[in-house]
Write a protein that holds these residues in place. Sequence first.
Motif, PDB file in Angstrom:
ATOM      1  N   ILE A  16       0.818  -1.190   0.007  1.00 46.56           N
ATOM      2  CA  ILE A  16      -0.007  -0.059   0.034  1.00 46.56           C
ATOM      3  C   ILE A  16       1.057   1.376  -0.127  1.00 46.56           C
ATOM      4  O   ILE A  16       0.650   2.379  -0.845  1.00 46.56           O
ATOM      5  CB  ILE A  16      -0.846  -0.218   1.143  1.00 46.56           C
ATOM      6  CG1 ILE A  16      -1.817  -1.197   1.100  1.00 46.56           C
ATOM      7  CG2 ILE A  16      -1.501   1.489   1.347  1.00 46.56           C
ATOM      8  CD1 ILE A  16      -2.708  -1.448   2.300  1.00 46.56           C
ATOM      9  N   SER A  62      -6.762  -3.670   4.847  1.00 44.56           N
ATOM     10  CA  SER A  62      -7.503  -2.621   3.795  1.00 44.56           C
ATOM     11  C   SER A  62      -6.775  -1.330   4.386  1.00 44.56           C
ATOM     12  O   SER A  62      -6.658  -0.558   3.388  1.00 44.56           O
ATOM     13  CB  SER A  62      -8.836  -2.533   4.073  1.00 44.56           C
ATOM     14  OG  SER A  62      -9.164  -2.226   5.418  1.00 44.56           O
ATOM     15  N   GLY A  63      -6.190  -1.058   5.349  1.00 46.99           N
ATOM     16  CA  GLY A  63      -5.375   0.167   5.785  1.00 46.99           C
ATOM     17  C   GLY A  63      -4.690  -0.031   6.850  1.00 46.99           C
ATOM     18  O   GLY A  63      -4.686  -1.084   7.695  1.00 46.99           O
ATOM     19  N   VAL A  81      -5.064   3.911   3.153  1.00 49.00           N
ATOM     20  CA  VAL A  81      -6.023   2.759   2.993  1.00 49.00           C
ATOM     21  C   VAL A  81      -5.839   2.520   1.363  1.00 49.00           C
ATOM     22  O   VAL A  81      -5.832   3.145   0.357  1.00 49.00           O
ATOM     23  CB  VAL A  81      -7.610   3.330   2.994  1.00 49.00           C
ATOM     24  CG1 VAL A  81      -8.705   2.347   2.844  1.00 49.00           C
ATOM     25  CG2 VAL A  81      -7.466   3.656   4.671  1.00 49.00           C
ATOM     26  N   ARG A  82      -6.018   1.153   1.155  1.00 45.53           N
ATOM     27  CA  ARG A  82      -6.028   0.606  -0.186  1.00 45.53           C
ATOM     28  C   ARG A  82      -6.779   1.186  -1.035  1.00 45.53           C
ATOM     29  O   ARG A  82      -8.219   1.553  -0.652  1.00 45.53           O
ATOM     30  CB  ARG A  82      -6.562  -0.931  -0.241  1.00 45.53           C
ATOM     31  CG  ARG A  82      -5.235  -1.878   0.178  1.00 45.53           C
ATOM     32  CD  ARG A  82      -5.911  -3.270   0.420  1.00 45.53           C
ATOM     33  NE  ARG A  82      -6.769  -3.660  -0.878  1.00 45.53           N
ATOM     34  CZ  ARG A  82      -6.991  -4.866  -1.167  1.00 45.53           C
ATOM     35  NH1 ARG A  82      -6.194  -5.649  -0.683  1.00 45.53           N
ATOM     36  NH2 ARG A  82      -7.559  -5.184  -1.976  1.00 45.53           N
ATOM     37  N   GLN A  86     -11.012   2.784  -0.326  1.00 45.09           N
ATOM     38  CA  GLN A  86     -11.552   4.092   0.144  1.00 45.09           C
ATOM     39  C   GLN A  86     -12.794   4.435  -0.101  1.00 45.09           C
ATOM     40  O   GLN A  86     -13.541   3.746  -0.391  1.00 45.09           O
ATOM     41  CB  GLN A  86     -10.452   4.861  -0.822  1.00 45.09           C
ATOM     42  CG  GLN A  86      -8.925   4.701  -0.587  1.00 45.09           C
ATOM     43  CD  GLN A  86      -8.268   5.789  -1.421  1.00 45.09           C
ATOM     44  OE1 GLN A  86      -8.445   6.109  -2.295  1.00 45.09           O
ATOM     45  NE2 GLN A  86      -6.871   5.795  -0.930  1.00 45.09           N
ATOM     46  N   ARG A  90     -12.837   3.819   6.597  1.00 42.72           N
ATOM     47  CA  ARG A  90     -11.832   2.968   7.026  1.00 42.72           C
ATOM     48  C   ARG A  90     -10.552   3.966   7.411  1.00 42.72           C
ATOM     49  O   ARG A  90      -9.856   4.027   8.591  1.00 42.72           O
ATOM     50  CB  ARG A  90     -11.039   2.039   6.227  1.00 42.72           C
ATOM     51  CG  ARG A  90     -11.930   0.944   5.775  1.00 42.72           C
ATOM     52  CD  ARG A  90     -11.438   0.065   4.941  1.00 42.72           C
ATOM     53  NE  ARG A  90     -12.495  -1.112   4.611  1.00 42.72           N
ATOM     54  CZ  ARG A  90     -12.997  -2.086   5.497  1.00 42.72           C
ATOM     55  NH1 ARG A  90     -12.677  -2.038   6.802  1.00 42.72           N
ATOM     56  NH2 ARG A  90     -14.016  -2.831   4.837  1.00 42.72           N
ATOM     57  N   GLY A  91     -10.225   4.985   6.929  1.00 40.40           N
ATOM     58  CA  GLY A  91      -9.381   5.966   7.293  1.00 40.40           C
ATOM     59  C   GLY A  91      -9.761   6.547   8.667  1.00 40.40           C
ATOM     60  O   GLY A  91      -8.858   6.774   9.620  1.00 40.40           O
TER      61      GLY A  91
END
Length: 157
Positions: A16, A62-63, A81-82, A86, A90-91
């Motif tokens: 990532i 994922s992140g 985050v991938r 996004q 998630r972030g």
Amino acid sequence: MIRVMRPDDFDAIAAIEAQKFSTAFDLGRLSVLFNKEAFCGFVDVFNTPNTMNKPDKPAILSGYLLAMIMVDEAEILSIAVRSDHQKRGRGSGLLGHFLAHIAAQGVETVLLEVAADNVPALSLYHRHGFAEFGRRIAYYNRSDGRCDAILMRRECG
């Protein structure tokens, strides 16, 4: 699910990082960072419905958020985050988790640096109470020129 970062996360984080940043943390740098006493890292992993309860189908990272905590101050080194994960919160989830973690430890200030052209990240940080306190002019190299780095701070106390 957000959990503490482990060495078996290094490959996914490095992938990532390479996708997102020109100054990426590679496997060697992640290993050195991970072994520092002040290091703190969290990852967001998930299982797709068809891989749950199947040990041969690992969860997908994922992140992540990488930081250093020095007594009453923390610095976020990297959060990403991938691309295909996004705009799903998630972030924000990672950042909120980290802020709760450091608040419980009595950290008073969090610092970070972000590229001035990274509008989604700037929006995320503002939503979480960060404010600009300085700039590094023409700090990042871009294919179309240079970009400022914005220094941001959030008081936790």
